[in-house]
Design a protein around this motif. Structure first.
Motif, short mmCIF file in Angstrom:
data_model
loop_
_atom_site.label_atom_id
_atom_site.label_comp_id
_atom_site.label_asym_id
_atom_site.label_seq_id
_atom_site.Cartn_x
_atom_site.Cartn_y
_atom_site.Cartn_z
N TYR A 95 0.83 -1.20 0.00
CA TYR A 95 0.00 0.00 0.00
C TYR A 95 0.87 1.25 0.00
CZ TYR A 95 -3.92 -3.01 1.34
OH TYR A 95 -4.88 -3.99 1.36
N LEU A 96 0.29 2.34 -0.52
CA LEU A 96 0.83 3.67 -0.33
C LEU A 96 -0.11 4.40 0.62
CD1 LEU A 96 1.69 4.54 -4.03
CD2 LEU A 96 3.32 3.94 -2.23
N PHE A 97 0.45 5.01 1.66
CA PHE A 97 -0.32 5.79 2.60
C PHE A 97 0.00 7.27 2.37
CE2 PHE A 97 -0.15 1.65 4.56
CZ PHE A 97 -1.39 1.51 5.17
N LEU A 98 -1.03 8.08 2.23
CA LEU A 98 -0.86 9.51 1.97
C LEU A 98 -1.68 10.30 2.98
CD1 LEU A 98 0.45 11.60 0.04
CD2 LEU A 98 -1.67 11.54 -1.28
N SER A 99 -1.05 11.28 3.63
CA SER A 99 -1.72 12.12 4.60
C SER A 99 -1.61 13.58 4.14
CB SER A 99 -1.06 11.95 5.98
OG SER A 99 -1.83 12.57 6.99
N VAL A 100 -2.74 14.30 4.15
CA VAL A 100 -2.81 15.67 3.64
C VAL A 100 -3.33 16.58 4.74
CG1 VAL A 100 -3.70 17.16 1.81
CG2 VAL A 100 -3.34 14.71 1.37
N SER A 101 -2.57 17.63 5.08
CA SER A 101 -3.05 18.58 6.08
C SER A 101 -4.17 19.43 5.49
CB SER A 101 -1.91 19.47 6.57
OG SER A 101 -1.48 20.35 5.55
N THR A 102 -5.04 19.93 6.36
CA THR A 102 -6.15 20.75 5.89
C THR A 102 -5.83 22.23 5.91
OG1 THR A 102 -7.09 20.72 8.12
CG2 THR A 102 -7.89 19.07 6.55
N GLN A 103 -4.64 22.61 6.40
CA GLN A 103 -4.21 24.00 6.38
C GLN A 103 -2.70 24.05 6.53
OE1 GLN A 103 -4.96 26.31 10.10
NE2 GLN A 103 -6.31 24.61 10.63
N SER A 104 -2.14 25.26 6.38
CA SER A 104 -0.69 25.41 6.44
C SER A 104 -0.15 25.39 7.86
CB SER A 104 -0.27 26.71 5.75
OG SER A 104 -0.89 27.82 6.37
N ASP A 105 -0.95 25.84 8.83
CA ASP A 105 -0.54 25.81 10.24
C ASP A 105 -0.91 24.45 10.81
OD1 ASP A 105 0.02 26.14 12.88
OD2 ASP A 105 -1.22 27.94 13.16
N VAL A 106 0.04 23.49 10.71
CA VAL A 106 -0.32 22.11 11.06
C VAL A 106 -0.44 21.89 12.56
CG1 VAL A 106 0.45 20.96 8.97
CG2 VAL A 106 2.12 21.51 10.73
N SER A 107 0.00 22.85 13.36
CA SER A 107 -0.24 22.73 14.80
C SER A 107 -1.73 22.85 15.11
CB SER A 107 0.55 23.79 15.57
OG SER A 107 0.07 25.10 15.27
N GLN A 108 -2.49 23.43 14.19
CA GLN A 108 -3.94 23.59 14.35
C GLN A 108 -4.73 22.77 13.33
OE1 GLN A 108 -4.94 25.50 16.95
NE2 GLN A 108 -2.78 25.90 17.35
N SER A 109 -4.04 21.96 12.55
CA SER A 109 -4.66 21.30 11.40
C SER A 109 -5.17 19.90 11.74
CB SER A 109 -3.65 21.20 10.25
OG SER A 109 -4.20 20.53 9.15
N THR A 110 -6.21 19.49 11.04
CA THR A 110 -6.55 18.08 10.95
C THR A 110 -5.92 17.54 9.67
OG1 THR A 110 -8.62 18.63 9.83
CG2 THR A 110 -8.71 18.34 12.22
N TRP A 111 -5.94 16.23 9.50
CA TRP A 111 -5.31 15.60 8.35
C TRP A 111 -6.28 14.62 7.70
CZ3 TRP A 111 0.08 16.14 6.97
CH2 TRP A 111 0.79 17.00 7.81
N CYS A 112 -6.20 14.52 6.38
CA CYS A 112 -6.96 13.53 5.62
C CYS A 112 -6.01 12.38 5.25
CB CYS A 112 -7.52 14.14 4.34
SG CYS A 112 -8.51 15.62 4.59
N ASN A 113 -6.36 11.18 5.66
CA ASN A 113 -5.51 10.01 5.40
C ASN A 113 -6.10 9.13 4.32
OD1 ASN A 113 -3.69 10.81 7.34
ND2 ASN A 113 -4.43 9.42 8.92
N TYR A 114 -5.22 8.61 3.47
CA TYR A 114 -5.62 7.73 2.38
C TYR A 114 -4.75 6.48 2.37
CZ TYR A 114 -7.74 12.07 0.68
OH TYR A 114 -8.46 13.22 0.57
N ARG A 115 -5.36 5.34 2.06
CA ARG A 115 -4.62 4.10 1.83
C ARG A 115 -4.90 3.65 0.40
NH1 ARG A 115 -5.32 -1.75 4.86
NH2 ARG A 115 -7.11 -1.86 3.45
N ILE A 116 -3.84 3.55 -0.40
CA ILE A 116 -3.95 3.26 -1.82
C ILE A 116 -3.29 1.91 -2.10
CG2 ILE A 116 -3.34 4.06 -4.13
CD1 ILE A 116 -2.95 6.88 -2.37
N ASN A 117 -4.03 1.00 -2.68
CA ASN A 117 -3.48 -0.31 -3.00
C ASN A 117 -2.43 -0.17 -4.11
OD1 ASN A 117 -2.94 -2.99 -3.46
ND2 ASN A 117 -5.04 -3.59 -3.89
#
Length: 244
Positions: free
Chosen positions: A117-139
């Motif tokens: 798998y490839l795992f990819l995590s994307v922050s929802t904003q530039s200030d990651v101390s305040q950010s949530t993240w979107c996680n993806y698992r790609i076969n």
């Protein structure tokens, strides 16, 4: 796909030959420690406010001032998309100037069950101390005939509209290298936190050099400006002085 070979002796047009003054160190601090894997494969990206660093077992959000912050095990970081039974390794992190987000890429593997798998995590904003993240698992498992292939040494690049992921593909049974692969994703979907199964993607396998040889460890660029193309590079094998 087509590739252009460039001889390193070629004249570079429009290159600024002014002497660049050396940079002075403003601060330094210890990074993440990985006591399990050698090498630890450290990676780091800087945004406007924070640093995101990772090694083969951990990821951390750190202060630019003194390196203080919080770290997580990679398996915990991606647990919401399923990491049970998988070894996570080869992290790579970038900051995307266009969307003002961080992208964290990790490979996941189970050789016994032949899962890749490839795992990819994307922050929802530039200030990651305040950010949530979107996680993806790609076969990322592929096949050469009936032989399963797994993804190694993934890298991620970006341009204004897309995310480009490359990896070397190896056979599960023999660990022989087979080919490099390229995955292209619509960045707007990734930034919108759609489900992994809904991601639109394009996959290209068995990338070749212009001379017909198989490419290896293809690196996608962090493309700057308004260029909607994406640039990738790899070195021809056997000590060549050419890049493709």
């Amino acid at each position: 796909s087509s590739f252009t070979t460039v001889d390193e002796s070629s004249e570079v047009k429009g290159f600024n030959t002014d002497v660049v003054q050396p940079l002075s160190m403003v601060n330094n601090f210890s990074g993440l420690i990985d006591s399990i894997y050698v090498p630890p494969d450290p990676t780091l990206a800087a945004g406007p406010y924070d640093l995101v660093q990772a090694v083969n077992t951990k990821v951390a959000i750190s202060s630019k001032t003194d390196g203080s912050g919080t770290s997580w095990d990679l398996t915990s970081w991606f647990s919401n998309v399923g990491t049970s039974g998988l070894q996570l390794f080869d992290p790579w992190v970038i900051y995307d100037q266009y969307s003002a987000r961080f992208f964290l890429l990790v490979a996941g593997l189970n050789t016994s069950t032949q899962q890749s798998y490839l795992f990819l995590s994307v922050s929802t904003q530039s200030d990651v101390s305040q950010s949530t993240w979107c996680n993806y698992r790609i076969n990322s498992k592929q096949f050469y005939g009936s032989t399963g292939l797994w993804a190694d040494y993934p890298k991620v690049g970006v341009n204004p509209w897309g995310i480009f992921i490359t990896a070397n593909m190896f056979e599960f049974n023999s660990n022989n290298f087979r080919w490099p692969s390229l995955w292209i994703f619509n960045k707007s979907q990734l930034n919108s936190c759609v489900s992994s199964g809904s991601l639109q993607k394009w996959v290209f396998n068995d990338l070749k050099n212009p001379d017909g040889t198989t490419a290896f460890t293809v690196q996608p660029a962090l493309t700057l400006g308004n260029n909607h193309s994406e640039f990738m590079v790899n070195a021809l094998p056997s000590g060549s002085n050419k890049l493709t």
